[in-house]
Design an enzyme around this catalytic site. Structure first.
Site, short mmCIF file in Angstrom:
data_model
loop_
_atom_site.label_atom_id
_atom_site.label_comp_id
_atom_site.label_asym_id
_atom_site.label_seq_id
_atom_site.Cartn_x
_atom_site.Cartn_y
_atom_site.Cartn_z
N GLU A 78 3.35 23.54 6.86
CA GLU A 78 4.77 23.22 6.64
C GLU A 78 5.39 24.45 6.02
OE1 GLU A 78 6.44 20.41 7.36
OE2 GLU A 78 4.76 19.23 8.10
N CYS A 131 13.35 23.93 1.36
CA CYS A 131 12.95 24.54 2.64
C CYS A 131 13.92 24.21 3.77
CB CYS A 131 11.54 24.09 3.02
SG CYS A 131 11.39 22.31 3.13
P1 NAD Z 1 3.95 30.10 -1.47
O1 NAD Z 1 3.51 30.32 -0.08
O2 NAD Z 1 4.11 31.28 -2.36
O3 NAD Z 1 2.90 29.13 -2.23
C1 NAD Z 1 2.47 27.92 -1.69
C2 NAD Z 1 1.08 27.61 -2.19
O4 NAD Z 1 0.19 28.62 -1.75
C3 NAD Z 1 0.94 27.53 -3.70
O5 NAD Z 1 0.13 26.42 -4.02
C4 NAD Z 1 0.28 28.83 -4.06
O6 NAD Z 1 -0.56 28.72 -5.18
C5 NAD Z 1 -0.54 29.15 -2.83
N1 NAD Z 1 -0.67 30.58 -2.62
C6 NAD Z 1 0.24 31.55 -2.90
N2 NAD Z 1 -0.22 32.75 -2.53
C7 NAD Z 1 -1.46 32.57 -2.02
C8 NAD Z 1 -2.45 33.42 -1.47
N3 NAD Z 1 -2.28 34.74 -1.39
N4 NAD Z 1 -3.61 32.87 -1.02
C9 NAD Z 1 -3.81 31.55 -1.10
N5 NAD Z 1 -2.90 30.68 -1.62
C10 NAD Z 1 -1.75 31.17 -2.07
O7 NAD Z 1 5.27 29.25 -1.37
P2 NAD Z 1 6.21 28.70 -2.52
O8 NAD Z 1 6.90 29.83 -3.20
O9 NAD Z 1 5.48 27.74 -3.38
O10 NAD Z 1 7.28 27.88 -1.68
C11 NAD Z 1 8.35 28.50 -1.04
C12 NAD Z 1 8.17 28.55 0.45
O11 NAD Z 1 7.67 27.34 0.94
C13 NAD Z 1 9.49 28.76 1.19
O12 NAD Z 1 9.29 29.63 2.26
C14 NAD Z 1 9.83 27.37 1.71
O13 NAD Z 1 10.64 27.35 2.83
C15 NAD Z 1 8.47 26.83 1.99
N6 NAD Z 1 8.49 25.37 1.93
C16 NAD Z 1 8.33 24.67 3.09
C17 NAD Z 1 8.39 23.29 3.04
C18 NAD Z 1 8.22 22.46 4.27
O14 NAD Z 1 8.07 21.26 4.13
N7 NAD Z 1 8.23 23.02 5.46
C19 NAD Z 1 8.63 22.65 1.84
C20 NAD Z 1 8.79 23.41 0.70
C21 NAD Z 1 8.72 24.78 0.74
#
Ligand code: NAD
Length: 456
Positions: free
Chosen positions: A209, A243
C-alpha cells in the site's frame, strides 16, 4: 525473544490448526474490539503526544473505521470462509468443483505512521480473521502510538499468535531476513521496493500500500462551495499527511478565481499560527519532514497561508497558485499541508500530463458533466477515488482499497481484506462410479474426435 524464535513458534502454532477454527478467530476479533474500546483513551493520548492529533480526528479517521471493519469481519467471517461452489464442465462429469479459502500462515505487517492505528491494526485484523498468525511492526515515527499498541497486544496475546515488534529500519531489516507466508506493507514507494525485493527471496506474496501524487480535477460546472469544503477537509486533515489526500488540483481555466475564493472561505477555519493551534489541525510528524515541506514552498506562489514554525513543527494550510507541472512541488508526493493549484484548458492535455507520471493512488473528479467524469474514469488509471468527494471512498468497506502501478500492489478493506490474507484452494471432487475412457491409452482417432467435442 529473538525474531527467529517468535517466527518459529508462530509457525508451530499455525501448524497446530488452532487458528483455522472459526470460533477461535471470532473470539480473537471480539477480544481486540474489547481491548481497543477499553483502552481507547490511552491510545488517543499516545497519538496526541506523537503529533498533536486530536481525539476527534483519531476517532473519525482511525477508530471508527477499525470498529466498523472488526464488526463487519465478525459478522461476515462465516460466509467469507465458506467453500465456494463453482460449475464443473462436461469434461469432468460427474464431479463437483469448489474453492476453499484457507489462511496463508505466518504473516508480517509493516505499518506507516500517519494513521498509526488504522494502518497497522486493520491489516492485522484481516490477517487474524483469515486464520493467520501475525507479527506487526508499526512505524517508529509515531513511537508513542507504536508503544501503546505493543503494550496492549503483547500483554493480551501470546507471542506465538499475535505479536507487536517496535522499532525502525534495523528491526524491519532483521525481520525481513526471515521467510513469511505474506508481507503486508504500508509506506513509501522506495521502501516498498525494498520490501518487495526481500519478499522475492522467499517468493513471499505481498500487498504493498504505497503513495503517489493524487490529482483532483475541478470543472467549472461543479458546486464550488461544496467542492471547496470537501477538498479542504480531505487535504488538510492530518495536516495533509494522508496517502489519499488530493495532492494537487487541476482546475478548469476560468474557474480559478471562484475556486480560490471558496477555498479561502473554508480555510479561515484553520489556525494561521502555532499559537492558534487547535484540535482540528496537527503538527508535522518530525523535523525532517518539516524541512522537506518547507523547501517545497515557493514564496512567489503562496496565495494563502504559508506560516511556518520549525520548533513547533507547524505549517499552516498553504495554497500555491499558478503552479505548473515543471515546478519542483510537482515531482514527488507532497504529504503535507501544501495545496498547489494548476489550471487546464484542454482536458486531453491534462490527462496526458497525469498519465505521463506514475499511476496515482487516488483521483478525484468534481463535475456535473457525465461525459467529463466518464472520460477521466476510463482514460486514467489510478488505485481508486471519488466523484464529487475526496478520501471518503476508503470508508466504504465494499470498495477494495489499494493502488496500481507505483501506488501499490493488491488491496484490502472488507472482504478484500480477508482475501488479501487467504489462499483460494481450487478442488475438483470426483466420485468413483463413472469413468470415461477417452483420455487413456491406447489413443485413437475416434477418441480424439470425441475429446475435441467434449473439451471445446
Ligand atoms: P516509510 O516507507 O518511510 O515507512 C513505512 C514503514 O517501513 C515503517 O514501519 C518503517 O519503519 C519501515 N521502514 C522505513 N525504512 C525502511 C527500510 N529502509 N527498510 C525496511 N523498513 C523500513 O513510510 P512512512 O513515512 O511511514 O509513510 C509515508 C508514506 O506512506 C507516503 O508515501 C504515503 O503515501 C504512504 N502511505 C500509503 C498508504 C496507503 O494505504 N497506500 C497509507 C499511508 C501512507
Amino acid at each position: 525473544m529473538k525474531f527467529e524464535e517468535i517466527i518459529e513458534q508462530q509457525r508451530f502454532f499455525f501448524n497446530s490448526n488452532h487458528t483455522k477454527d472459526l470460533n477461535f478467530r471470532i473470539d480473537t476479533l471480539k477480544k481486540i474490539l474489547f481491548l481497543l474500546k477499553e483502552n481507547e483513551h490511552l491510545l488517543y493520548k499516545a497519538v496526541y503526544d506523537d503529533f498533536g492529533k486530536s481525539e476527534f480526528e483519531t476517532y473519525t479517521t482511525e477508530f471508527s473505521l477499525i470498529y466498523h471493519e472488526i464488526k463487519l469481519a465478525i459478522k461476515k467471517l462465516k460466509s467469507w470462509s465458506k467453500r465456494i461452489k463453482v460449475r464443473t464442465g462436461f469434461a469432468n462429469f460427474p464431479a463437483k468443483s469448489y474453492i476453499i479459502p484457507e489462511p496463508l500462515g505466518t504473516t508480517l505487517i509493516i505499518g506507516a505512521w500517519n494513521y498509526p492505528y488504522q494502518l497497522s491494526l486493520l491489516p492485522a485484523i484481516y490477517s487474524l480473521a483469515a486464520g493467520n498468525t501475525v507479527i506487526l511492526k508499526p512505524s517508529e515515527l509515531s513511537s508513542k502510538a507504536s508503544r501503546a499498541m505493543a503494550t496492549l497486544i503483547n500483554s493480551n496475546f501470546e507471542s506465538n499468535y499475535f505479536h507487536v515488534v517496535e522499532g525502525g529500519v534495523s528491526e524491519t531489516t532483521a525481520l525481513l531476513e526471515h521467510r513469511f507466508d505474506k508481507i503486508f506493507f504500508t509506506g513509501s514507494i522506495p521502501v516498498g521496493r525494498l520490501i518487495y525485493q526481500a519478499a522475492a527471496k522467499h517468493l513471499t506474496p505481498v500487498t504493498l500500500e504505497l503513495g503517489g501524487k493524487s490529482p483532483a480535477f475541478i470543472f467549472a460546472d461543479c458546486d464550488m462551495k461544496t467542492t471547496a469544503k470537501r477538498i479542504v477537509w480531505a487535504k488538510f486533515i492530518n495536516a495533509g499527511q494522508t496517502c489519499v489526500a488530493p495532492d494537487y488540483i487541476l482546475v478548469e481555466k476560468g474557474a480559478e478565481e471562484k475556486l480560490l475564493k471558496a477555498l479561502y472561505k473554508e480555510l479561515e477555519k484553520y489556525p494561521k499560527t502555532f499559537q492558534e493551534f487547535s484540535d482540528h489541525y496537527m503538527q508535522i510528524v518530525n523535523t525532517k519532514n518539516f524541512d522537506r515541506l518547507n523547501q517545497l514552498i515557493d514564496e512567489s506562489k503562496v496565495c494563502f497561508g504559508g506560516t511556518r514554525d520549525r520548533d513547533a513543527r507547524f505549517i499552516s494550510p498553504t495554497v500555491l497558485k499558478d503552479v505548473s507541472f515543471e515546478d519542483s512541488i510537482m515531482e514527488d508526493e507532497i504529504f503535507g499541508p501544501i495545496l498547489p493549484i494548476l489550471t487546464f484548458s484542454d482536458l486531453d492535455n491534462a490527462i496526458h500530463q497525469v498519465k505521463s507520471r506514475a499511476k496515482p493512488l487516488a483521483c478525484y473528479i468534481y463535475s456535473r458533466n457525465t461525459t467529463s467524469i466518464n472520460k477521466l474514469l476510463s482514460e486514467l488509471s489510478f488505485g481508486g477515488g471519488a466523484v464529487n468527494d475526496s478520501v471518503m471512498h476508503l470508508s466504504n468497506s465494499n470498495l477494495p482499497f489499494g493502488g496500481v502501478g507505483f501506488s501499490g500492489i493488491g488491496s484490502y478493506h472488507g472482504k478484500a481484506g480477508f482475501d488479501a490474507f487467504s489462499h483460494f484452494k481450487s478442488i475438483l471432487h470426483k466420485p468413483f462410479w463413472f469413468e470415461s475412457h477417452f483420455k487413456y491409452a491406447p489413443y485413437s482417432a475416434s477418441k480424439l474426435k470425441w475429446i475435441k467435442r467434449i473439451m471445446e
